[in-house]
Every structure is written in structure tokens, then in C-alpha cells.
Design a protein around this motif. Structure first.
Motif, PDB file in Angstrom:
ATOM      1  N   GLY A  52      59.371 -34.321 -20.437  1.00 58.81           N
ATOM      2  CA  GLY A  52      60.923 -34.755 -21.470  1.00 58.81           C
ATOM      3  C   GLY A  52      61.442 -35.456 -20.804  1.00 58.81           C
ATOM      4  N   GLY A 109      65.904 -35.254 -26.257  1.00 59.78           N
ATOM      5  CA  GLY A 109      65.511 -35.251 -27.919  1.00 59.78           C
ATOM      6  C   GLY A 109      65.810 -37.412 -28.402  1.00 59.78           C
ATOM      7  N   GLN A 136      66.282 -32.741 -32.572  1.00 57.96           N
ATOM      8  CA  GLN A 136      64.827 -32.899 -31.567  1.00 57.96           C
ATOM      9  C   GLN A 136      65.343 -32.723 -30.496  1.00 57.96           C
ATOM     10  OE1 GLN A 136      62.848 -34.585 -33.938  1.00 57.96           O
ATOM     11  NE2 GLN A 136      60.993 -34.862 -31.960  1.00 57.96           N
ATOM     12  N   THR A 137      65.792 -32.454 -29.651  1.00 53.02           N
ATOM     13  CA  THR A 137      66.129 -31.831 -28.265  1.00 53.02           C
ATOM     14  C   THR A 137      66.075 -30.013 -28.677  1.00 53.02           C
ATOM     15  OG1 THR A 137      67.234 -33.166 -27.298  1.00 53.02           O
ATOM     16  CG2 THR A 137      67.662 -31.157 -26.863  1.00 53.02           C
ATOM     17  N   ARG A 139      63.799 -29.283 -30.964  1.00 50.56           N
ATOM     18  CA  ARG A 139      62.352 -29.262 -31.083  1.00 50.56           C
ATOM     19  C   ARG A 139      61.542 -29.226 -30.073  1.00 50.56           C
ATOM     20  NH1 ARG A 139      60.079 -30.148 -36.159  1.00 50.56           N
ATOM     21  NH2 ARG A 139      58.763 -30.905 -36.304  1.00 50.56           N
ATOM     22  N   LEU A 140      61.825 -29.835 -29.374  1.00 53.94           N
ATOM     23  CA  LEU A 140      61.403 -30.543 -28.247  1.00 53.94           C
ATOM     24  C   LEU A 140      61.000 -29.363 -27.005  1.00 53.94           C
ATOM     25  CD1 LEU A 140      61.050 -34.260 -26.217  1.00 53.94           C
ATOM     26  CD2 LEU A 140      61.328 -31.061 -24.791  1.00 53.94           C
ATOM     27  N   ILE A 144      57.583 -28.440 -29.136  1.00 54.52           N
ATOM     28  CA  ILE A 144      57.084 -29.822 -28.495  1.00 54.52           C
ATOM     29  C   ILE A 144      55.943 -29.685 -26.863  1.00 54.52           C
ATOM     30  CG2 ILE A 144      56.915 -32.740 -28.032  1.00 54.52           C
ATOM     31  CD1 ILE A 144      58.468 -32.358 -30.969  1.00 54.52           C
ATOM     32  N   GLU A 145      57.343 -29.804 -26.382  1.00 56.21           N
ATOM     33  CA  GLU A 145      57.102 -29.597 -24.754  1.00 56.21           C
ATOM     34  C   GLU A 145      55.967 -28.195 -24.625  1.00 56.21           C
ATOM     35  OE1 GLU A 145      57.241 -31.373 -21.305  1.00 56.21           O
ATOM     36  OE2 GLU A 145      58.931 -31.679 -23.215  1.00 56.21           O
ATOM     37  N   GLY A 157      57.459 -24.126 -26.621  1.00 55.41           N
ATOM     38  CA  GLY A 157      57.634 -24.786 -25.758  1.00 55.41           C
ATOM     39  C   GLY A 157      58.106 -24.640 -24.881  1.00 55.41           C
ATOM     40  N   ASP A 410      58.237 -37.632 -34.592  1.00 52.88           N
ATOM     41  CA  ASP A 410      57.518 -36.733 -33.707  1.00 52.88           C
ATOM     42  C   ASP A 410      57.335 -37.463 -32.707  1.00 52.88           C
ATOM     43  OD1 ASP A 410      59.628 -33.995 -34.132  1.00 52.88           O
ATOM     44  OD2 ASP A 410      57.012 -32.951 -34.413  1.00 52.88           O
ATOM     45  N   SER A 414      59.110 -39.254 -28.491  1.00 48.77           N
ATOM     46  CA  SER A 414      59.203 -39.055 -27.425  1.00 48.77           C
ATOM     47  C   SER A 414      58.226 -40.240 -27.163  1.00 48.77           C
ATOM     48  CB  SER A 414      57.921 -38.510 -27.417  1.00 48.77           C
ATOM     49  OG  SER A 414      55.659 -39.870 -28.029  1.00 48.77           O
TER      50      SER A 414
END
Length: 435
Positions: A52, A109, A136-137, A139-140, A144-145, A157, A410, A414
Motif C-alpha cells: 500500500g 486508503g 479505508q486506511t 480497512r487496509l 486487506i494488506e 492485515g 476495495d 487500491s
């Protein structure tokens, strides 16, 4: 709670800030590792090595990447924010690695096309809880990460510590609690989506709603300082902004109006005029039109350096006057920023907003960017098999259409500016070329 074994010394006081094992705790428990590295040093390293963070190198800050070799991207902006934040943290006695992690993470994010991309995705998500770059940050870094997977198979993450997650939360409330007063640039701001509340509740346990730790406040100020100073520098070098223009009354009026609309709705023209006057009176404020020469560039760099020192020093002095010289960490104090400094920062941000972000050519580009994001969303909805493998798996596991749309968002968030444009052009190259 007992103190940890990784104290950090304030460069100004020689005293030590302490953080407890509670602050170091992670959502998913991990075995102890190298004892020479603190939990917070590990957090910083995880963000530095994340995909990210690398993607921010091709995402818009104010002027789009690729238009000029000089302009800042989200990545270079984040590095500069981290430098400003880390130094202020050291002066105040905060753990510099926590603040560094928060500063490096704060824009992870954000989607392609800067704040306008955020607005487009928010409209696309109006029925599923909206879109917000800071949410979103979170969430990442917590989902997600790809770094840590829990024993039950759920993604965690980067699995950062409680203190680092709290420090990167600029808006510690969900969308449902984002009142009219919690807006920035006219956009409702929040820090967590409803389906990410579990981790949010983990690291916010015992904290009053809306309260920010001092590390998050330092990150927020460092972002504002870097945004105000460096985006003005970019706008000048790119030829969008001439500081001499604001000698004219009509141009000053435009500046004050856009600053009020975007940043300080309660501030009067007189207050902004005084702030601008103080800046213009500074010995380091450029007195001649920027011509691109080495001397002009050096003068501009001198201005940015002096302004950063001015704003950081102001906040440090005011905070120390209020809370004394003990090391300040977590919820032991709040960062104090004088009103005069707040207005000066906002006026500088207004300059970049007026000359770049709401310029006519930029607004025309916004329509094209909206078409790009909306078409990509339609395409992914119709062809989920084209999602990247991680998001394809998330889509397959999604329980309903709202959850599937969130996965598609998402994926889009990205993308970099370049990859979004490239995919859009590929889709529109001709029916025979469609995937």
C-alpha cells in the motif's frame, strides 16, 4: 499496568515516555520476536514494507503524478509528513515510531485521483455506508494488506499494535456518528466502516468516543503543515500560483472565501487577512515572482523550511505551556495549536485549493475521472473474475450484494492513477479488445 521495556527519550527534556504492554497488544497475538526491537519499531517496518505504501508513489497529491518530475505524490507527501511528525513527537516525548507509523499510514486508503476519487467512490457507496479515505486506511492495515492471518482464517492485515492503530485514526468515529461539524472540505469524515468495527472496538477499548490520543493529534498537525507548505511549493513551481497575486484585494477575497468554504467556516476575512499579512511580512517570504532559477528554488526551499519550523515550534511551545515538560503520550495530554497558527496554515492550504484544486481545467478533468471510476466499477461488477486474486477470493466469500460492492470498491481504491487510466483505456480501445 506495568511499563514496557522500550522507553524513548525526549530530545528537549531528557525524560522518558513510557508505554505499557496494553499499548503494544495486537489484535491477533503473535510470538515474541527480536527483543532489541520494540513493538512500535516493528509496526513502522511493516508499513514501510507494505504494498500500500509503494502504491502511493503513483497516486495524486494535488498535481497529478507524471505531469512534472518535481511534484509530490502521496508517497513523497507521506514521507514528509513522517519527518515533521517524528520530530514533533520527539520534542514532546511521544514515541517517535508510533507517530512515524501513523504518518506513513495516514493516506494509504486514498484512492486514485486524490480527494475527487474519494468523492466519486463515496457516491458509489452511498447505500452501503459510504467511502472515506481514512476509514479505508484502517480497512487496509487491518484486513486487506497481506501480512498476518488469524488461526480462524480471518485476515488481520499488518496486525499493528493498539497504540499505532489508535495513532493513525484521524477521525475516531463511524459514519453514523459523523455530525455536520465533522466535515472537511464539505465532506463528512469518519474513520471506520461498520464491518470493521471489531478491530476498531479492540484498540479503542476504554477510550471516549471522538477523543484522539496525542500521537494522532501530532500526525494530524504534521499532515496539515506538510499539506499547506509543500502543496503551495508545488503550485508555485508548476506555475499555478504566484504569491504576488494576493496583493490585489479581489484575489485576497477569493482566497479568504475558498479558505472559509473548505477549512475554517467560522473565521472572518479580518482574521485571515492578519494571518496572510504575518506570513508576507516574514523575511523568508519570497518577494519576487518565481522564475525557476536556482536562486528562486533555493529561496522557495528556505521558505518551506522556515514555515515548518514556525508551525512546529508554535505547537510545541503552546503544548508545553499548557502541560509542562513531562513526556506526553497517549491520553496524558492534548496537542495545543494556537489559533494564529491554525489560520496561517489554513490560508496556505487555501492558496493551493484556489489555484489548483478548483481551477477550471482541474474541474473538467474531474468529469473524466468520474467516468473512469464508474466504468471500472461497472466492469468489475459484471466481471468479478477480473478482480485481483485477493479481491476475487473476498468477492467469492461475500454474503450479499452490498458486501460484493465493498470488495469491488476495495479493488478500485487500491489502483494507482496510472493503473486506473490504463485499465479504462484498455476497456475503451474497442469492442474487439474488451476483456
Amino acid at each position: 499496568m506495568p511499563f514496557d521495556t522500550h522507553p524513548h527519550t525526549s530530545v528537549r527534556t531528557g525524560t522518558v515516555a513510557v508505554y505499557s504492554p496494553w499499548d503494544e497488544e495486537r489484535w491477533v497475538s503473535e510470538p515474541a520476536k527480536n527483543p532489541r526491537r520494540s513493538a512500535f519499531q516493528r509496526d513502522r517496518a511493516r508499513v514501510l514494507h507494505s504494498s500500500g505504501l509503494r502504491r502511493l508513489g503513483a497516486k495524486t497529491q494535488v498535481v497529478s503524478p507524471g505531469t512534472d518530475d518535481f511534484v509530490r505524490t502521496r508517497l513523497t507527501h507521506s514521507l514528509e509528513v513522517a519527518q515533521v511528525g517524528r520530530e514533533l513527537a520527539r520534542y514532546l516525548g511521544c514515541d517517535p515510531d508510533i507517530v512515524d507509523t501513523a504518518c506513513l499510514s495516514h493516506d494509504l486508503g486514498h484512492p486514485p485521483f486524490g480527494h475527487h476519487g474519494e468523492t466519486i467512490l463515496d457516491a458509489l457507496c452511498k447505500d452501503i455506508g459510504g467511502f472515506e479515505g481514512n476509514a479505508q486506511t484502517l480497512r487496509l492495515v487491518t484486513r486487506i494488506e497481506p501480512k498476518v492471518i488469524a488461526d480462524d482464517g480471518r485476515p488481520a492485515g499488518l496486525n499493528l499494535s493498539r497504540a499505532s492503530l489508535d495513532a493513525l485514526t484521524k477521525y475516531p468515529w463511524p459514519r453514523s456518528e459523523a455530525s455536520a461539524g465533522r466535515r472537511d472540505s464539505g465532506v463528512r469524515k469518519f474513520g471506520v466502516y461498520d464491518d470493521d468495527r471489531a478491530v476498531f472496538d479492540f484498540y479503542r477499548e476504554g477510550v471516549d468516543n471522538g477523543q484522539k490520543c496525542i500521537e494522532a493529534q501530532v500526525m494530524d498537525l504534521a499532515d496539515d503543515i506538510s499539506y499547506s507548505v509543500h502543496d503551495v511549493e508545488d503550485a508555485i513551481v508548476a506555475g499555478h500560483l504566484d504569491l504576488a497575486d494576493f496583493a490585489a484585494d479581489d484575489r485576497r477575497a477569493e482566497l479568504f472565501e475558498i479558505t472559509r468554504q473548505w477549512y475554517l467556516p467560522e473565521t472572518t476575512d479580518a482574521e485571515m487577512d492578519k494571518a496572510l499579512g504575518r506570513l508576507q511580512a516574514a523575511a523568508y517570504w519570497p518577494k519576487e515572482t518565481f522564475d525557476g532559477s536556482r536562486r528562486a528554488q533555493a529561496g522557495l526551499k528556505h521558505m518551506t523550511s522556515q514555515l515548518i519550523g514556525r508551525f512546529v515550534g508554535s505547537a510545541e511551545s503552546a503544548t508545553r505551556e499548557e502541560f509542562g515538560w513531562e513526556p506526553l503520550a497517549r491520553y496524558s495530554a492534548s496537542l495545543v495549536v494556537p489559533e494564529s497558527t491554525t489560520v496561517e496554515i489554513a490560508v496556505l492550504k487555501g492558496m493551493a485549493t484556489l489555484t489548483v484544486m478548483v481551477a477550471e481545467d482541474r474541474l473538467r478533468l474531474h468529469d473524466i475521472q468520474a467516468a473512469v471510476i464508474n466504468e471500472l466499477a461497472d466492469w468489475y461488477w459484471q466481471s468479478p473474475d477480473k478482480l485481483d486474486p485477493m479481491f476475487r477470493a473476498d468477492h467469492a466469500e461475500a454474503a450479499d450484494d452490498p458486501a460484493r460492492l465493498r470488495v469491488i470498491v476495495d479493488q478500485i481504491a487500491s489502483l494507482t492513477d496510472h493503473s486506473a487510466w490504463a485499465l479504462y483505456h484498455h476497456l475503451n480501445a474497442g469492442a474487439e479488445d474488451r476483456l
